[in-house]
Design an enzyme around this catalytic site. Structure first.
Site, short mmCIF file in Angstrom:
data_model
loop_
_atom_site.label_atom_id
_atom_site.label_comp_id
_atom_site.label_asym_id
_atom_site.label_seq_id
_atom_site.Cartn_x
_atom_site.Cartn_y
_atom_site.Cartn_z
N ASP A 140 45.43 -27.82 -8.31
CA ASP A 140 43.90 -28.25 -8.95
C ASP A 140 43.06 -28.71 -7.91
O ASP A 140 42.37 -29.64 -8.15
CB ASP A 140 44.00 -29.22 -10.17
N SER A 173 35.87 -35.72 -12.10
CA SER A 173 36.63 -34.77 -11.58
C SER A 173 36.22 -34.42 -9.95
O SER A 173 35.21 -33.90 -9.80
CB SER A 173 36.96 -33.49 -12.26
N HIS A 216 39.50 -27.05 -11.15
CA HIS A 216 38.71 -26.60 -12.41
C HIS A 216 37.19 -26.79 -12.46
O HIS A 216 36.53 -26.33 -13.12
CB HIS A 216 39.52 -27.19 -13.57
#
Length: 461
Positions: free
Chosen positions: A132, A207, A102
């Site tokens: 992901d 992230s 993402h």
């Protein structure tokens, strides 16, 4: 390595009877005062990088769609650049970087910034939306600081961990915590269902960063938080390093997608009612729902109604756990399944193979001016279904790719959509869709399957 309190030289005397013991104390020794995570951070920090992704987005004119104003003001507005920031981990000195999908989704350019301030343009080697994860590669004639991938299966609840990343874009930051839980599933982050949960503070920008154990190894890639405010409340999730290793290995051998081993079977959760009917003391395992003829599962003797309880001596609590365990194994290897079959437990050896390619036919790109123009379609096979993240048993004609500026893209068609019918004609091959899309009409009726649901559309195009 360092420990906690291993070098104590003396202890305070015990409190006399009747007196309340002290609730606080001074450190026992100078070495205890100096305990710190600094050696781990110094070792792991240089391998945690910043990932900058940018994408050109075509700006929309305020006059678009108005016939009168478009006649006079129909000019293309200049594109604007949309950017995102995340973290990444250098897992190989030759320049392989792991981050979240993402972070770089739909990016036209991805740059990697090292902690020393240098920046490099990187290539996206492989990305998997369901996990992901994305693997980047920096091309440079030097070796980079890297950090080894550890064994996430060795983690236990309560183990100390560090989270390293770039939260809110303020710069590299390290936070500490413990492993709060293992094998978390159905938390709404992605299709992946085997997360490590930690209370180490993870915030936006973390992230793709590293979750590091006390041996200085990456045991997870930080991917998401549970939060009602946007900031950390002590519930963060990381993808286990054993899953990351399998994806990195696929990227290194040149795979353009992460390929899972094919079993030729589908699985369901064991409910309390099913467990009681099968004589199980509690719900656990993965119930075999169907078995493909002549597939690896059928050849090994797996049958509908069996329950898979273990894989290579590791307990399987639910179908997500089985999917995770299988995905971390190499194609071509042999796995041992612990199975409950007709009230008897037995072991089955199963060979893990590639998903079948299916009948030859190739992809077809639809041209012209129909709603499907710009879409590339192909007959579904188990291998293509896996690539498009569809159920193994899915069949039909699926959209595999769409040009960004095409009519198909403007109507919201997506890769993974299965086309069943167009203007009353059944679509059973790419050629059939190509023929149907060439019809000279402005009225279109078609049926798609998306995420297990049938969508019926009627429009003038």
């Amino acid at each position: 390595m360092f420990g906690f309190g291993n070098e104590r030289t003396e202890r305070p005397a015990e409190a006399p009877a009747g007196e309340r013991p002290a609730q606080r104390r001074l450190p026992f020794s100078q070495s205890e005062v100096q305990l710190s995570y600094a050696p781990l951070v110094a070792e792991a920090g240089p391998a945690v990088v910043n990932v900058y992704a940018s994408q050109q987005v075509q700006a929309r004119s305020p006059f678009m769609g108005d016939p009168f104003f478009e006649q006079f003001f129909n000019r293309q507005m200049p594109p604007r650049v949309q950017s995102s920031l995340g973290s990444g981990v250098m897992v190989d000195p030759s320049g392989y970087v792991v981050t979240n999908n993402h972070v770089i989704r739909d990016a036209d350019e991805v740059r990697v910034a090292l902690p020393d301030g240098r920046e490099f343009t990187s290539q996206i080697l492989l990305k998997d939306e369901s996990l992901d994860l994305a693997i980047l590669k920096i091309e440079a004639d030097e070796e980079f600081a890297s950090i080894a991938l550890g064994d996430s299966d060795a983690l236990e609840v309560g183990d100390l961990v560090l989270a390293i990343g770039n939260p809110f874009g303020v710069g590299q930051t390290t936070t500490s915590g413990i492993v709060s839980a293992l094998a978390r599933s159905h938390i709404g982050i992605s299709d992946f269902g085997f997360f490590i949960q930690t209370d180490a503070a993870i915030n936006p920008g973390n992230s793709g960063g590293a979750l590091v154990n006390m041996s200085g190894e990456v045991v997870g890639i930080n991917t998401a938080i549970f939060s009602q405010s946007g900031g950390s409340i002590g519930i963060g999730f990381a993808i286990p390093s054993n899953m990351v290793r399998a994806v990195v290995d696929a990227a290194k051998v040149g795979s353009d997608y992460f390929e899972r081993p094919y079993l030729g079977a589908t699985f369901e959760a064991v409910t309390p009612q099913i467990a009681e009917a099968l004589g199980m003391n509690r719900p656990r395992g993965a119930l075999v729902a169907s078995v493909a003829a002549e597939g690896p599962a059928a050849n090994a003797g797996l049958r509908p109604g069996d329950v898979v309880l273990a894989l290579n001596d590791r307990a399987i609590e639910h179908p997500d756990a089985l999917g995770y365990r299988l995905a971390t194994l190499a194609i071509g290897s042999t796995a041992r399944l612990g199975v409950l079959s007709q009230a008897q437990e037995r072991d089955l050896d199963i060979t893990l193979v590639r998903a079948p390619e299916g009948a030859a036919g190739g992809a077809v790109k639809i041209s012209g001016s129909s709603p499907f123009a710009g879409a590339t379609v192909e007959n579904l096979s188990p291998r293509l279904a896996q690539r498009l993240r569809l159920p193994e048993q899915a069949r039909g004609v699926a959209i595999v790719e769409i040009d960004r500026s095409s009519p198909a893209a403007s109507l919201g068609l997506r890769p993974g959509d299965i086309v069943h019918e167009v203007n009353g004609d059944e679509i059973d091959s790419p050629a059939a869709l190509e023929t149907a899309a060439s019809a000279q009409t402005r009225w279109w009726r078609f049926t798609l399957e998306r995420e297990g649901r049938l969508l019926r559309q009627a429009l003038r195009f």
